[in-house]
Design a protein around this motif. Structure first.
Motif, PDB file in Angstrom:
ATOM      1  N   CYS A 240       0.830  -1.203   0.000  1.00  0.00           N
ATOM      2  CA  CYS A 240       0.000   0.000   0.000  1.00  0.00           C
ATOM      3  C   CYS A 240       0.864   1.253   0.000  1.00  0.00           C
ATOM      4  O   CYS A 240       1.910   1.293   0.662  1.00  0.00           O
ATOM      5  CB  CYS A 240      -0.923   0.005   1.225  1.00  0.00           C
ATOM      6  N   ALA A 246      -3.028   1.121   4.011  1.00  0.00           N
ATOM      7  CA  ALA A 246      -2.539  -0.093   4.682  1.00  0.00           C
ATOM      8  C   ALA A 246      -3.486  -0.504   5.812  1.00  0.00           C
ATOM      9  O   ALA A 246      -3.791  -1.693   5.977  1.00  0.00           O
ATOM     10  CB  ALA A 246      -1.128   0.138   5.217  1.00  0.00           C
ATOM     11  N   ALA A 249      -6.524  -2.118   4.237  1.00  0.00           N
ATOM     12  CA  ALA A 249      -6.262  -3.481   3.773  1.00  0.00           C
ATOM     13  C   ALA A 249      -6.229  -4.454   4.941  1.00  0.00           C
ATOM     14  O   ALA A 249      -6.787  -5.565   4.861  1.00  0.00           O
ATOM     15  CB  ALA A 249      -4.943  -3.520   2.998  1.00  0.00           C
ATOM     16  N   VAL A 257       0.515  -7.097   5.033  1.00  0.00           N
ATOM     17  CA  VAL A 257       0.323  -5.735   4.545  1.00  0.00           C
ATOM     18  C   VAL A 257       1.630  -4.978   4.736  1.00  0.00           C
ATOM     19  O   VAL A 257       2.129  -4.860   5.862  1.00  0.00           O
ATOM     20  CB  VAL A 257      -0.822  -5.012   5.285  1.00  0.00           C
TER      21      VAL A 257
END
Length: 275
Positions: A240, A246, A249, A257
């Motif tokens: 990300c 992030a 996610a 991540v």
């Protein structure tokens, strides 16, 4: 490992090619589709009032593309097309958007002298990185317009930056220059997504927008069922380009991540250093 570039086209293909040129295997898998705004008249009005604006804030390359694409043409009576006034600034949250604004705005008279954007060596490219460059200016009574995207309900984005301008005394408006939606995948993109779901640890999803994650979960993955296996979120990998993306996610269950700056060089470095 294959990197899936989820930006809108043509950015997705451009990034995939740039990554491949640096030795990082990548394919475009756009999760956002871009089209024109619901009211092109609003963009035309903004063009005709540029001289009254202290600054236009472009939120993305797509905002720049559609704003300059919708520049009014010369009239049959000989009236010229509007140009960029020397006293009006342009701002961008990062170098990618800044480069797009300058390239697209050159024909209208926009020069680098009018551009305000975080330098390329900045740790992050976002509103928080841009504001320290803008804060020293006198904003009392000045007009600022955020050229942004949105959906059918209107313009979206840059709420925090708008609040900073308003606290400094500026009058801030937003003009929607384009619309974002999930779009539709071509058959080969459906196949690529199925492969990513079947072998999640052989793929990494490159996210530059939280909305891309939302479209993946709410639109694209349901469209694959039942021909594709359900996502094994714990084994799926995300890279990300912003801390908030992030976090988004991780909240959706991505098992791995990682975060990097939104530049090709940073993505290449992150991919090469991945375990």
């Amino acid at each position: 490992m294959l990197t899936l570039v989820t930006r809108p086209e043509p950015q997705a293909s451009g990034w995939a090619e740039a990554l491949a040129a640096q030795g990082v295997a990548a394919q475009p898998l756009p999760l956002i589709a871009i089209e024109g705004p619901p009211q092109v008249e609003a963009v035309a009005r903004l063009w005709h009032t540029l001289a009254q604006q202290r600054l236009l804030m472009f939120v993305s390359p797509a905002a720049a593309e559609w704003f300059f694409r919708l520049r009014p043409q010369p009239l049959p009576d000989g009236s010229p097309a509007p140009t960029w006034p020397a006293q009006t600034l342009a701002a961008a949250p990062g170098p990618g958007t800044a480069q797009a604004v300058l390239a697209l705005g050159a024909d209208a008279g926009l020069t680098p002298h009018s551009m305000v954007s975080p330098p390329e060596h900045s740790v992050q490219f976002d509103s928080e990185a841009l504001w320290p460059l803008l804060a020293p200016l006198d904003w009392a009574g000045q007009r600022v317009t955020v050229v942004s995207g949105g959906d059918t309900t209107g313009a979206r984005g840059r709420t925090w930056l708008t609040e900073q301008w308003q606290q400094a005394g500026a009058h801030v408006e937003a003009v929607q220059a384009y619309q974002r939606g999930p779009g539709a995948w071509a058959p080969e993109q459906h196949n690529l997504a199925r492969q990513a779901l079947a072998t999640p640890q052989a793929h990494v999803w490159l996210f530059s927008s939280s909305q891309a994650i939302d479209h993946l979960v709410a639109h694209h993955l349901p469209a694959l069922a039942p021909a594709a296996p359900p996502p094994d979120w714990r084994r799926m990998r995300a890279l990300c380009t912003h801390p908030r993306i992030a976090e988004h996610a991780a909240a959706h269950g991505f098992g791995e991540v990682r975060q990097c700056a939104p530049t090709v060089a940073a993505v290449v470095q992150a991919r090469r250093s991945a375990p």
